[in-house]
Design a protein around this motif. Structure first.
Motif, mmCIF file in Angstrom:
data_model
loop_
_atom_site.group_PDB
_atom_site.id
_atom_site.type_symbol
_atom_site.label_atom_id
_atom_site.label_comp_id
_atom_site.label_asym_id
_atom_site.label_seq_id
_atom_site.Cartn_x
_atom_site.Cartn_y
_atom_site.Cartn_z
ATOM 1 N N LYS A 155 -8.401 -56.146 27.938
ATOM 2 C CA LYS A 155 -8.762 -57.068 29.024
ATOM 3 C C LYS A 155 -7.940 -58.343 28.940
ATOM 4 O O LYS A 155 -7.332 -58.773 29.918
ATOM 5 C CB LYS A 155 -10.242 -57.459 28.889
ATOM 6 N N LYS B 15 -9.944 -58.767 34.914
ATOM 7 C CA LYS B 15 -11.128 -59.595 34.655
ATOM 8 C C LYS B 15 -11.782 -60.059 35.947
ATOM 9 O O LYS B 15 -12.700 -60.881 35.925
ATOM 10 C CB LYS B 15 -10.740 -60.804 33.807
ATOM 11 N N SER B 16 -11.291 -59.565 37.075
ATOM 12 C CA SER B 16 -11.840 -60.019 38.349
ATOM 13 C C SER B 16 -13.281 -59.538 38.513
ATOM 14 O O SER B 16 -13.670 -58.504 37.982
ATOM 15 C CB SER B 16 -10.990 -59.475 39.494
ATOM 16 N N THR B 17 -14.072 -60.314 39.250
ATOM 17 C CA THR B 17 -15.444 -59.883 39.511
ATOM 18 C C THR B 17 -15.527 -59.101 40.827
ATOM 19 O O THR B 17 -16.581 -58.607 41.183
ATOM 20 C CB THR B 17 -16.384 -61.102 39.597
ATOM 21 N N THR B 18 -14.400 -59.025 41.559
ATOM 22 C CA THR B 18 -14.390 -58.224 42.780
ATOM 23 C C THR B 18 -13.978 -56.802 42.416
ATOM 24 O O THR B 18 -12.888 -56.584 41.906
ATOM 25 C CB THR B 18 -13.395 -58.811 43.796
ATOM 26 N N GLN C 253 -10.109 -67.063 43.567
ATOM 27 C CA GLN C 253 -10.405 -66.194 42.423
ATOM 28 C C GLN C 253 -9.241 -66.094 41.435
ATOM 29 O O GLN C 253 -9.451 -66.025 40.242
ATOM 30 C CB GLN C 253 -10.782 -64.795 42.917
ATOM 31 N N SER C 254 -7.999 -66.070 41.952
ATOM 32 C CA SER C 254 -6.887 -65.905 41.013
ATOM 33 C C SER C 254 -6.206 -67.217 40.655
ATOM 34 O O SER C 254 -5.364 -67.258 39.775
ATOM 35 C CB SER C 254 -5.868 -64.897 41.556
ATOM 36 N N ASN D 153 -15.365 -53.290 32.010
ATOM 37 C CA ASN D 153 -15.125 -52.270 30.989
ATOM 38 C C ASN D 153 -14.312 -51.108 31.540
ATOM 39 O O ASN D 153 -13.861 -50.245 30.795
ATOM 40 C CB ASN D 153 -16.457 -51.767 30.426
ATOM 41 N N VAL E 11 -21.242 -64.200 37.363
ATOM 42 C CA VAL E 11 -21.189 -63.421 38.601
ATOM 43 C C VAL E 11 -19.952 -63.784 39.443
ATOM 44 O O VAL E 11 -19.288 -62.908 39.976
ATOM 45 C CB VAL E 11 -22.486 -63.621 39.432
ATOM 46 N N MET E 12 -19.634 -65.074 39.516
ATOM 47 C CA MET E 12 -18.550 -65.476 40.412
ATOM 48 C C MET E 12 -17.161 -65.197 39.862
ATOM 49 O O MET E 12 -16.283 -64.715 40.576
ATOM 50 C CB MET E 12 -18.660 -66.960 40.749
ATOM 51 N N THR E 13 -16.927 -65.528 38.594
ATOM 52 C CA THR E 13 -15.558 -65.422 38.069
ATOM 53 C C THR E 13 -15.473 -64.608 36.781
ATOM 54 O O THR E 13 -14.373 -64.260 36.364
ATOM 55 C CB THR E 13 -14.988 -66.815 37.750
ATOM 56 N N THR F 10 -11.803 -55.433 24.690
ATOM 57 C CA THR F 10 -11.573 -56.879 24.802
ATOM 58 C C THR F 10 -10.083 -57.202 24.700
ATOM 59 O O THR F 10 -9.558 -58.027 25.450
ATOM 60 C CB THR F 10 -12.364 -57.624 23.714
ATOM 61 N N VAL G 72 -1.727 -61.452 35.879
ATOM 62 C CA VAL G 72 -1.794 -62.696 36.650
ATOM 63 C C VAL G 72 -1.293 -63.913 35.882
ATOM 64 O O VAL G 72 -1.209 -65.002 36.445
ATOM 65 C CB VAL G 72 -3.223 -62.960 37.211
ATOM 66 N N GLY G 73 -0.943 -63.735 34.606
ATOM 67 C CA GLY G 73 -0.485 -64.878 33.826
ATOM 68 C C GLY G 73 1.010 -64.863 33.571
ATOM 69 O O GLY G 73 1.532 -65.736 32.878
ATOM 70 N N GLU H 230 -4.801 -58.980 31.542
ATOM 71 C CA GLU H 230 -5.021 -60.114 32.449
ATOM 72 C C GLU H 230 -3.824 -61.075 32.374
ATOM 73 O O GLU H 230 -3.303 -61.513 33.399
ATOM 74 C CB GLU H 230 -6.316 -60.837 32.055
ATOM 75 N N SER I 38 -15.094 -50.836 21.676
ATOM 76 C CA SER I 38 -15.594 -52.059 22.315
ATOM 77 C C SER I 38 -14.655 -53.231 22.008
ATOM 78 O O SER I 38 -14.429 -54.089 22.859
ATOM 79 C CB SER I 38 -17.023 -52.361 21.873
ATOM 80 N N LYS I 39 -14.111 -53.258 20.796
ATOM 81 C CA LYS I 39 -13.179 -54.348 20.452
ATOM 82 C C LYS I 39 -11.833 -54.140 21.143
ATOM 83 O O LYS I 39 -11.182 -55.094 21.571
ATOM 84 C CB LYS I 39 -12.979 -54.421 18.938
ATOM 85 N N GLN J 188 -7.954 -65.602 33.523
ATOM 86 C CA GLN J 188 -7.378 -65.998 32.232
ATOM 87 C C GLN J 188 -8.165 -67.108 31.545
ATOM 88 O O GLN J 188 -7.581 -68.112 31.137
ATOM 89 C CB GLN J 188 -5.948 -66.479 32.423
ATOM 90 N N VAL K 262 -19.832 -57.304 24.830
ATOM 91 C CA VAL K 262 -18.667 -56.489 25.199
ATOM 92 C C VAL K 262 -17.923 -56.098 23.923
ATOM 93 O O VAL K 262 -17.786 -54.929 23.598
ATOM 94 C CB VAL K 262 -17.734 -57.242 26.179
ATOM 95 N N THR K 263 -17.498 -57.119 23.167
ATOM 96 C CA THR K 263 -16.814 -56.848 21.897
ATOM 97 C C THR K 263 -17.799 -56.352 20.836
ATOM 98 O O THR K 263 -17.421 -55.719 19.873
ATOM 99 C CB THR K 263 -16.125 -58.134 21.399
ATOM 100 N N GLN L 60 -4.204 -60.304 44.490
ATOM 101 C CA GLN L 60 -4.193 -60.991 43.185
ATOM 102 C C GLN L 60 -5.557 -60.943 42.501
ATOM 103 O O GLN L 60 -5.627 -61.046 41.285
ATOM 104 C CB GLN L 60 -3.757 -62.449 43.361
ATOM 105 N N ASN L 61 -6.618 -60.788 43.263
ATOM 106 C CA ASN L 61 -7.940 -60.729 42.618
ATOM 107 C C ASN L 61 -8.317 -59.297 42.239
ATOM 108 O O ASN L 61 -9.476 -58.976 42.080
ATOM 109 C CB ASN L 61 -9.027 -61.364 43.507
ATOM 110 N N GLN M 151 -11.390 -64.319 47.980
ATOM 111 C CA GLN M 151 -10.136 -64.817 48.566
ATOM 112 C C GLN M 151 -9.517 -63.852 49.574
ATOM 113 O O GLN M 151 -8.556 -64.198 50.257
ATOM 114 C CB GLN M 151 -9.135 -65.182 47.475
#
Lengths: 312, 321
Positions: free
Chosen positions: A283, A142-145, B178-179, A88, B262-264, A280, A291-292, A287, A276-277, B269, B285-286, A137-138, B158
């Motif tokens: 995000k 949307k990354s979890t790191t 991850q990416s 968020n 948790v992981m991804t 999304t 990365v795309g 993303e 909140s919308k 995407q 979230v939404t 890149q991470n 990574q």
């Protein structure tokens, strides 16, 4: 509440607690992101000084040069930067939009306004962090790191962080670090974090609730809370006089100075009930851009369409 | 309380029933006893039925009702009929998540069962220190999914993960766990396998220990080699375990959430987005809770359909020696 009660707060803080032009609570504290940096990594790249006032904060071009220098000095698996826009926190991307003097919602807060030169500049610049390998890149939205973890592990030389993280960083980190102001383009800006205190409309004792909200936002209460919890005040007088964090008090002016760059017109948009919308939409589209390989033009058009659907 | 009162109601009914049959003058021992037995059975079932009703059936009906509404979870929603379901059909991320869930299930279920059976056979033999190996394999079961996934992030990060550091130190290129879309999916599958093989092994081990050793002796006398004993004796004899594990693995896989979340987080995407993480994103979230509930209902229907088909088609769920 007494007349003039709202005058005690900064216009940005008061704007953030409005819903349909009526206040729904009182802004208890705020927070905003500044640049924190690894002193040794900066020194190794030959960056010997950082801006010490909001007015002299790096411009985007200067910031790009700093990142470029770091990129050249660092090994391939280390990076100049990690940005704190995960989860968020994607709303922190909006700071770049505001720095370019853009908006994502028009003044009526019902029409998308991101399809602009400022919007494109913000997407272009932040996209370049990935293509120029300024960020790992991470580090996408949307990354979890989390960016702070990337910085803690010294994978990145600098990151963006709020005041809340000062005590933990001080306790945890073994390397020396400092803080400076976020970069600016047309102007400075910042994300507007924090919490509001609210009383329910149907409370049995509205006078007592009002007194409590008044007490909690008195200068002394707020100064003690913010200094102890490492958060920023929402009162005009405390922003003017400054506060001293219990941990690393010398960093307080950087955070308070950055918070003063938050404009009511920025925080008012972020307080939209459709946020909140919109989160999304941001995000998904950022993303894809980061990365795309989605083009800036397609990104702006999709965010704009997504915001239109979200506020409809 | 409710359990007790229904038991006493049952006793009163039984008394009435007993009197009626006695008046009829017919021998009534058997039906009365059977009736009493079933009443006692229901009395024992009552607490479970109440729990199931309150914590499973009621929320289930609630989810169906919410799935027909447009609501953010605060206040009353507006009924929109099947609108949420119509949106699902047109939503590419929903289809991507469905495909990912199916692919995840199709990979994880057979692989974890095969590994589980293989390890169980090994650990059922005279392997030295087998108690230790069994414990090591079962330990992941005792750890929460979130903790498992956090360990996964330490391994698959990574930039700083153990795995990529190892690859780099061997002079190999690091993998973008991850990416990179495929790599991220693989990392989720690997961590899930690590977590689940122990469970599969445990169930198979119990199944193996229920097989009469004389069967193997007879097979050996008939000249069956090791593979033939495994293929024609062990595999069919652990049929009930396989049936149970197939159902459980498929249900667990359909419901996978914590490891992916948790992981991804479903990224990069949507490459690892599954139905439950997508439902979570929509619900929390939404804040489009009606839509999230519709995804949940689809998931429920898929799970129930699979279980019903498998139940009807299974020939070896209750074999006898």
């Amino acid at each position: 509440m007494a007349t003039g009660f709202s005058d005690r707060f900064t216009p940005a803080a008061w704007a953030a607690v409005q819903n349909a032009k009526k206040p729904y609570g009182v802004p208890h504290h705020t927070d905003t992101s500044v640049i924190v940096y690894n002193k040794a990594a900066f020194a190794a790249a030959g960056i010997t000084s950082v801006p010490t006032t909001l007015d002299t904060a790096w411009t985007w071009d200067e910031f790009d040069q700093v990142a470029k220098k770091l990129r050249a000095a660092l090994p391939a698996e280390k990076y100049p930067l990690a940005v704190n826009w995960q989860g968020n926190g994607v709303t922190r991307w909006l700071s770049w939009l505001f720095e370019a003097d853009g908006r994502f919602l028009a003044e009526d807060l019902k029409t998308p306004a991101i399809d602009s030169a400022a919007g494109r500049a913000a997407v272009d610049f932040t996209k370049s962090f990935f293509t120029s390998k300024y960020v790992p890149q991470n580090n996408s939205v949307k990354s979890t790191t989390l960016a702070s973890d990337t910085w803690y592990s010294q994978t990145a030389a600098m990151t963006f962080a709020g005041a809340f993280f000062v005590p933990d960083a001080t306790k945890t980190l073994s390397f020396e670090w400092g803080a400076t102001f976020s970069p600016r383009k047309v102007r400075s800006a910042g994300d507007f974090g924090g919490n509001a205190l609210v009383a329910t409309a149907g409370t049995k004792n509205p006078d007592l609730a009002a007194k409590f909200l008044d007490f909690m936002t008195q200068a002394d209460s707020m100064r003690d809370f913010c200094a102890g919890a490492s958060l920023l005040p929402t009162r005009r007088d405390l922003v003017a006089s400054g506060i001293n964090f219990k941990v690393r008090p010398e960093l307080s002016p950087v955070f308070i100075g950055q918070a003063s760059s938050v404009q009511p017109r920025d925080s008012g948009q972020v307080a939209s009930p459709s946020m909140s919308k919109i989160i999304t939409v941001l995000k998904d589209q950022l993303e894809s851009a980061f990365v795309g390989g989605q083009s800036t033009d397609a990104t702006i058009k999709s965010i704009s369409a997504g915001i239109a659907a979200a506020v409809a | 309380m409710t359990g007790m009162s229904s038991a006493s109601t049952a006793l009163r009914k039984r008394a009435a029933y007993g009197t009626a049959t006695a008046d009829g003058g017919k021998p009534s021992r058997r039906p009365t006893r059977r009736y009493r037995e079933s009443l006692v059975g229901y009395a024992f079932l009552t607490p479970t039925l109440i729990l199931l009703g309150v914590f499973v059936l009621l929320p289930l009906v609630g989810a169906v009702v919410i799935s027909l509404q447009k609501t953010n979870g605060f206040g009353a929603g507006t009924f929109t009929g099947l609108e949420n379901y119509a949106r699902l059909v047109r939503d590419p991320v929903f289809w991507r998540s469905t495909l990912n869930t199916a692919l995840f299930t199709a990979i994880v279920t057979p692989v974890s069962m095969l590994l589980g059976l293989g390890v169980a056979v090994l650990l059922n033999s005279v392997l030295p220190a087998r108690g230790l190996f069994r414990s090591i394999l079962i330990v992941p079961m005792a750890i929460s999914g979130v903790a498992t996934a956090l360990i996964g992030t330490l391994v698959f990060d990574q930039n700083n993960g153990v795995l990529d550091k190892m690859l780099r130190s061997l002079g190999l290129p690091a993998i973008q766990w991850q990416s990179g879309s495929t790599a991220a999916f693989v990392s989720v599958v690997l961590v899930t396998l690590w977590w689940r093989v122990g469970f599969n092994m445990l169930i198979y081990l119990a199944g193996l220990q229920g097989i009469n050793p004389y069967l193997y002796e007879a097979a050996r006398l008939d000249g069956a080699n090791g593979w033939q004993q495994f293929r024609y004796l062990t595999v069919p004899m652990v049929g009930p375990s396989s049936f149970f594990l197939l159902i459980m693995n498929v249900i667990y896989s359909f419901q996978v959430f914590d490891i992916v979340f948790v992981m991804t987080g479903g990224g990069p995407q949507n490459a690892t987005s599954v139905l439950v993480t997508y439902a979570y994103d929509n619900g929390f979230v939404t804040r489009d809770q009606g839509y999230a509930a519709a995804i949940g209902v689809v998931l429920l229907l898929a799970t129930m359909t699979f279980t019903a088909v498998r139940w009807r088609s299974s020939r070896n769920r209750d074999p006898v020696e």
